[in-house]
Motif scaffolding. Structure first.
Motif, PDB file in Angstrom:
ATOM      1  N   UNK A   3       0.631  -1.138   0.017  1.00 44.83           N
ATOM      2  CA  UNK A   3      -0.068   0.117  -0.142  1.00 44.83           C
ATOM      3  C   UNK A   3       1.046   0.992  -0.174  1.00 44.83           C
ATOM      4  N   UNK A   4       0.721   2.183  -1.006  1.00 42.91           N
ATOM      5  CA  UNK A   4       1.060   3.577  -0.726  1.00 42.91           C
ATOM      6  C   UNK A   4       0.579   4.536  -0.513  1.00 42.91           C
ATOM      7  N   UNK A   5       1.996   5.252   0.032  1.00 39.11           N
ATOM      8  CA  UNK A   5       0.332   6.492   1.406  1.00 39.11           C
ATOM      9  C   UNK A   5       0.607   7.571   0.031  1.00 39.11           C
ATOM     10  N   UNK A   6      -0.115   8.097   0.694  1.00 40.13           N
ATOM     11  CA  UNK A   6      -1.073  10.012   0.034  1.00 40.13           C
ATOM     12  C   UNK A   6       0.194  10.419   0.902  1.00 40.13           C
ATOM     13  N   UNK A   7       0.438  11.484   0.297  1.00 37.01           N
ATOM     14  CA  UNK A   7       1.191  12.459   1.089  1.00 37.01           C
ATOM     15  C   UNK A   7       1.305  13.847   0.342  1.00 37.01           C
ATOM     16  N   UNK A   8      -0.063  14.003  -1.072  1.00 31.21           N
ATOM     17  CA  UNK A   8       0.056  15.426  -1.818  1.00 31.21           C
ATOM     18  C   UNK A   8      -1.731  15.986  -0.994  1.00 31.21           C
ATOM     19  N   UNK A   9      -1.936  15.059  -0.227  1.00 32.37           N
ATOM     20  CA  UNK A   9      -3.529  15.308   0.238  1.00 32.37           C
ATOM     21  C   UNK A   9      -3.853  16.975   1.021  1.00 32.37           C
ATOM     22  N   UNK A  10      -4.267  17.558   0.304  1.00 26.83           N
ATOM     23  CA  UNK A  10      -4.364  19.318   0.699  1.00 26.83           C
ATOM     24  C   UNK A  10      -5.366  19.231   2.407  1.00 26.83           C
ATOM     25  N   UNK A  11      -4.019  19.690   2.963  1.00 27.03           N
ATOM     26  CA  UNK A  11      -4.719  19.739   4.284  1.00 27.03           C
ATOM     27  C   UNK A  11      -6.066  21.052   4.507  1.00 27.03           C
ATOM     28  N   UNK A  12      -6.778  21.284   5.246  1.00 24.62           N
ATOM     29  CA  UNK A  12      -7.322  22.509   5.453  1.00 24.62           C
ATOM     30  C   UNK A  12      -7.167  23.159   6.546  1.00 24.62           C
ATOM     31  N   UNK A  13      -6.003  23.343   6.618  1.00 24.53           N
ATOM     32  CA  UNK A  13      -5.682  24.721   7.606  1.00 24.53           C
ATOM     33  C   UNK A  13      -5.864  25.790   7.117  1.00 24.53           C
ATOM     34  N   UNK A  14      -6.684  26.352   6.692  1.00 20.65           N
ATOM     35  CA  UNK A  14      -7.196  27.423   5.800  1.00 20.65           C
ATOM     36  C   UNK A  14      -5.783  28.665   6.879  1.00 20.65           C
ATOM     37  N   UNK A  15      -5.039  28.754   7.973  1.00 23.05           N
ATOM     38  CA  UNK A  15      -4.205  29.376   7.758  1.00 23.05           C
ATOM     39  C   UNK A  15      -2.990  29.537   7.530  1.00 23.05           C
ATOM     40  N   UNK A  16      -2.268  28.762   7.805  1.00 20.15           N
ATOM     41  CA  UNK A  16      -1.620  28.154   7.158  1.00 20.15           C
ATOM     42  C   UNK A  16      -1.508  28.483   5.474  1.00 20.15           C
ATOM     43  N   UNK A  17      -2.662  28.113   4.803  1.00 14.71           N
ATOM     44  CA  UNK A  17      -2.850  28.252   2.902  1.00 14.71           C
ATOM     45  C   UNK A  17      -2.480  29.849   2.839  1.00 14.71           C
ATOM     46  N   UNK A  18      -3.462  30.389   4.007  1.00 18.66           N
ATOM     47  CA  UNK A  18      -3.478  31.515   3.654  1.00 18.66           C
ATOM     48  C   UNK A  18      -2.575  32.762   4.278  1.00 18.66           C
ATOM     49  N   UNK A  19      -1.898  32.725   4.636  1.00 11.29           N
ATOM     50  CA  UNK A  19      -0.055  32.624   4.965  1.00 11.29           C
ATOM     51  C   UNK A  19       0.572  32.404   3.977  1.00 11.29           C
ATOM     52  N   UNK A  20       0.766  30.888   3.425  1.00  9.17           N
ATOM     53  CA  UNK A  20       1.175  30.726   1.934  1.00  9.17           C
ATOM     54  C   UNK A  20       0.976  32.050   0.404  1.00  9.17           C
TER      55      UNK A  20
END
Length: 139
Positions: A3-20
């Motif tokens: 089984x291969x792990x997913x590593x590209x899953x978009x997280x829903x941390x809106x604060x971090x996304x906004x800062x980026x």
């Protein structure tokens, strides 16, 4: 089969996304003002960066010298901005940003695509590695 792990899953941390997103907006503004110091403000001391022309830079001093020369000597009449396509978080303090960068010169448009790695240190996001690629123009 493993089984291969997913590593590209978009997280829903809106604060971090906004800062980026704010970092990329600042990059666009700094480019428009030809301000290399502001443009490079969020690069780490040990940045590894590959420019569109394939030249690789190791460390902030190298990338800043390149950007200083490019922004003061070659950026007149160029408009560019960043369109973030996806932000993923393979670890809580690591973000991978996939973006498109349209570039307009004398009414002619081309584009770059980039994959940049950002790391979070003491609550701040920093650009740790970047790979930019020119998009082939088709007739």
């Amino acid at each position: 089969m493993t089984d291969r792990p997913d590593t590209q899953e978009a997280r829903t941390d809106e604060d971090d996304v906004r800062l980026i997103e704010e970092i990329f907006a600042e990059l666009g503004s700094a480019f428009a003002e030809h301000d290399a110091a502001r443009f490079d403000e969020r690069f780490t001391a040990d940045i590894v960066f590959t420019a569109v022309n394939g030249v690789r830079f190791f460390g902030w001093e190298e990338i800043h010298a390149y950007h200083r020369e490019r922004l003061t000597g070659h950026a007149e009449g160029i408009s560019t901005w960043y369109e973030i396509e996806r932000v993923t978080f393979p670890a809580p303090d690591v973000a991978v940003v996939f973006f498109r960068q349209p570039v307009v010169v004398s009414g002619h448009e081309r584009a770059n695509v980039g994959t940049w790695v950002l790391v979070k240190r003491e609550g701040q996001w920093w650009i740790s590695a970047g790979q930019n690629t020119g998009v082939a123009v088709t007739a």
